[in-house]
Design a protein around this motif. Structure first.
Motif, mmCIF file in Angstrom:
data_model
loop_
_atom_site.group_PDB
_atom_site.id
_atom_site.type_symbol
_atom_site.label_atom_id
_atom_site.label_comp_id
_atom_site.label_asym_id
_atom_site.label_seq_id
_atom_site.Cartn_x
_atom_site.Cartn_y
_atom_site.Cartn_z
ATOM 1 N N ASP A 221 0.709 -1.009 -0.110
ATOM 2 C CA ASP A 221 -0.081 0.054 -0.134
ATOM 3 C C ASP A 221 0.891 1.217 -0.156
ATOM 4 O O ASP A 221 2.154 1.149 -0.265
ATOM 5 N N GLY A 222 0.298 2.151 0.190
ATOM 6 C CA GLY A 222 1.184 3.696 0.315
ATOM 7 C C GLY A 222 2.164 3.848 1.111
ATOM 8 O O GLY A 222 3.036 4.534 1.281
ATOM 9 N N LYS A 223 2.193 2.920 2.213
ATOM 10 C CA LYS A 223 3.178 2.783 3.269
ATOM 11 C C LYS A 223 4.268 1.785 3.231
ATOM 12 O O LYS A 223 5.166 1.962 4.145
ATOM 13 N N THR A 224 4.066 1.091 2.168
ATOM 14 C CA THR A 224 5.198 0.133 1.898
ATOM 15 C C THR A 224 6.594 0.610 1.626
ATOM 16 O O THR A 224 6.780 1.587 0.975
#
Ligand SMILES: NC(=O)c1ccc[n+]([C@@H]2O[C@H](COP(=O)([O-])OP(=O)(O)OC[C@H]3O[C@@H](n4cnc5c(N)ncnc54)[C@H](OP(=O)(O)O)[C@@H]3O)[C@@H](O)[C@H]2O)c1
Length: 272
Positions: free
Chosen positions: A4-7
């Protein structure tokens, strides 16, 4: 695993990289701790390394392992480097932080942890190292640090001269010259990668009291022959795992269990 966007992105930079086992165990290590991160191979040609280095920084990649042929350049480009990497002359681990890029060498520590299984005490032990490439420098650095007396042979003698001068070992003109004296032998050359590679010396000269390590990840013709004589032997798989575990620790502060990554790599090797 959900991306996701935090990977967070980690990787391996080399040329070539498709054969590497590092993505297998580094991804396993992230999964083991449920860290939202991904480790990917980046195949980068020598002439493109500097651009790639800046690109990794700009993209916010957290850390990379660096392998042939970029290890020396990685050390030069980093903002900070650990004293071991400086002494060895190359870096295999980069950590991208807000303060700058940190360079480390974990090959020497990976080798040391692995060789300790074969030889727990290295002080005063006479060792013959075959090869004078990048990995030989890490191996000699580790052995000298433990007080081992190191002889070194290389196909190209000039490279052996330089390494011995810088890291304090003694060049020999053939492995046979010191074989009777040494207790431990470490092959750091890439000879043996192919089954049909000609032997580096007459392996009949080995005897059961020689302990033999090869940095190649499987049992090479040298190791197979030494084993048949009853020599205690070790291939390069443990060194690979321990250097990778140390890189992982430098990036995350976490110690991944040896069994976890070993199992992942063995499973992968069996499936390919
Ligand atoms: N287990 C691990 O974690 C680990 C870590 C690093 C490397 N390795 C393995 O170690 C090996 C060497 O890596 P490296 O980074 O040191 O490579 P490198 O810097 O390219 O050095 C290669 C060395 O192998 C010698 N060599 C190559 N072919 C030879 C042959 N046919 N006969 C005799 N000597 C030969 C070279 O001798 P010249 O100087 O005469 O060319 C040089 O000393 C590779 O197989 C690599 O996969 C394993």
């Amino acid at each position: 695993m959900t991306l996701d966007g935090k990977t967070q992105v980690y990787g391996l930079v080399g040329y070539p990289v498709s054969h590497s086992l590092s993505p297998v165990f580094q991804n396993k290590a992230f999964q083991h701790f449920s860290i939202n991160a991904l480790y990917v191979p980046f195949e980068v040609k020598p002439e493109d390394f500097e651009k790639a280095f800046l690109g990794l920084k700009a993209l916010g990649v957290k850390g990379v392992n660096v392998t042939l042929p970029h290890k020396e350049r990685a050390l030069e480009l980093a903002d900070f480097s650990d004293p071991h990497a400086k002494a060895i002359g190359s870096a295999n681990t980069l950590s991208f932080t807000p303060e700058g890029v940190h360079a480390y060498n974990t090959d020497w520590i990976g080798f040391l942890r692995a060789v300790h299984k074969l030889m727990p005490e290295l002080k005063g032990v006479k060792t013959l190292v075959l090869g004078a490439g990048g990995s030989a420098r890490a191996v000699v650095y580790a052995l000298r640090g433990q007080g081992s007396e190191v002889y070194l042979w290389n196909r190209t003698p000039e490279k052996a001269d330089r390494l011995c001068k810088e890291l304090g070992c003694e060049k020999v003109s053939s492995p046979q010259e010191v074989l009777r004296e040494v207790e431990l032998m470490v092959n750091t050359t890439s000879s043996g990668l192919k089954e049909q590679d000609p032997p580096l010396f007459d392996y009949q000269l080995l005897s059961p009291q020689h302990k033999v390590m090869d940095l190649i990840y499987w049992d090479t013709p040298l190791l197979k022959f030494a084993k048949s004589l009853g020599c205690p032997c070790q291939n390069g798989l443990d060194m690979l795992l321990y250097q990778g575990m140390e890189s992982f620790r430098l990036w995350t502060g976490l110690e991944v269990p040896y069994e976890v990554v070993r199992e992942a790599v063995l499973e992968y090797l069996q499936s390919t």
